[in-house]
Design an enzyme around this catalytic site. Structure first.
Site, PDB file in Angstrom:
ATOM      1  N   ASP A 135      32.776 -72.477 -12.020  1.00 48.55           N
ATOM      2  CA  ASP A 135      32.751 -73.077 -13.284  1.00 48.55           C
ATOM      3  C   ASP A 135      33.449 -72.037 -14.469  1.00 48.55           C
ATOM      4  O   ASP A 135      32.842 -71.054 -14.680  1.00 48.55           O
ATOM      5  CB  ASP A 135      31.307 -73.285 -13.787  1.00 48.55           C
ATOM      6  CG  ASP A 135      30.886 -74.692 -13.098  1.00 48.55           C
ATOM      7  OD1 ASP A 135      31.209 -75.589 -12.819  1.00 48.55           O
ATOM      8  OD2 ASP A 135      29.643 -74.580 -12.547  1.00 48.55           O
ATOM      9  N   ASP A 183      35.036 -67.397  -9.025  1.00 49.94           N
ATOM     10  CA  ASP A 183      33.924 -68.016  -9.498  1.00 49.94           C
ATOM     11  C   ASP A 183      34.370 -69.667  -9.572  1.00 49.94           C
ATOM     12  O   ASP A 183      35.540 -69.737  -9.364  1.00 49.94           O
ATOM     13  CB  ASP A 183      33.485 -67.479 -10.853  1.00 49.94           C
ATOM     14  CG  ASP A 183      32.408 -68.173 -11.529  1.00 49.94           C
ATOM     15  OD1 ASP A 183      31.514 -68.508 -11.156  1.00 49.94           O
ATOM     16  OD2 ASP A 183      32.620 -68.492 -12.765  1.00 49.94           O
TER      17      ASP A 183
END
Length: 240
Positions: free
Chosen positions: A10, A8
């Site tokens: 953020d 991922d």
């Protein structure tokens, strides 16, 4: 065997959320709205994946759509807010306000040396990814990643597993050959729905989430290398 690590962005690769929050507030002011999100409110809004979706959810919760703004005009307004916000975030990244989280850079380099494919599976926009990784990894940052799936390619946001299904398809690998690193409950749910074993690195905005089903819940990736990831991956397969 472990063949790919899916990341991922953020909150996982970098602590970006305070910069995103500041950029949202800047955008609200620019379009003449008197909204101002604080940390507790933004922490709650992060339960909604996607910047435009977050703006829409907040607007609907207020119940104060300006007179005459309906349907397409609402979407245009949200789009304009998000456009200004994205530009403000990009400038902040270029100004050096965002750094990779501890252990991330070392793990990226270790993956290359250990013949482990890297992929990105995120709900953020392509421009946000490019801004962050160009700044932190250099102009050839794309060479580090075999696959990049983002908001432009997977419109159904986490906890929907769409982004992970598409990442696996492009990697040409089964879920059992991969490991995910996430930071949120929505990310974990999306990965697990796709059958992917998942390691969580928490941050101040997600530390309160329910991470049941995660392989490990860590403060960050400091000191974590391929031997640990392969061991955890093997444990997950043995338990399956």
């Amino acid at each position: 065997m472990l063949h790919a690590l899916i990341l991922d962005v953020d909150g996982t690769l970098a602590d970006t959320e305070m910069v995103h929050l500041s950029a949202f507030n800047h955008a609200f002011k620019e379009v003449g709205l008197d909204w101002r999100w604080d940390v507790p409110l933004y922490t709650k809004l992060l339960e909604v994946s996607g910047g435009k979706e977050r703006i829409r959810a907040y607007w609907e919760s207020r119940g104060d759509l300006p007179q005459g703004i309906y349907g397409g005009a609402v979407e245009q307004t949200i789009g304009r807010i998000h456009e200004i916000k994205t530009a403000a975030y990009e400038q902040a990244v270029q100004d050096g306000q965002v750094q990779l989280r501890p252990g991330v850079l070392k793990l990226i380099h270790a993956a290359a040396q250990g013949s482990l494919a890297l992929a990105i599976a995120t709900t953020t926009s392509p421009v946000n990814i490019a801004s962050l990784l160009h700044r932190t990894l250099g102009p050839d940052w794309r060479m580090h990643f075999a696959v990049i799936e983002d908001a432009s390619t997977a419109p159904r946001k986490k906890p929907d597993p769409m982004v992970y299904h598409q990442t696996l398809a492009r990697l040409g690998l089964p879920a059992s050959a991969c490991l995910v690193v996430e930071d949120s409950a929505n990310g974990l749910r999306a990965a697990r729905k796709a059958g992917l074993p998942t390691v969580i690195t928490v941050n101040p905005f997600t530390a309160h989430h329910d991470f049941s089903g995660a392989l490990r819940v860590l403060p960050n990736l400091e000191g974590i290398g391929l031997p640990e990831l392969r061991q955890w991956h093997q444990q997950a397969r043995s338990a399956a």
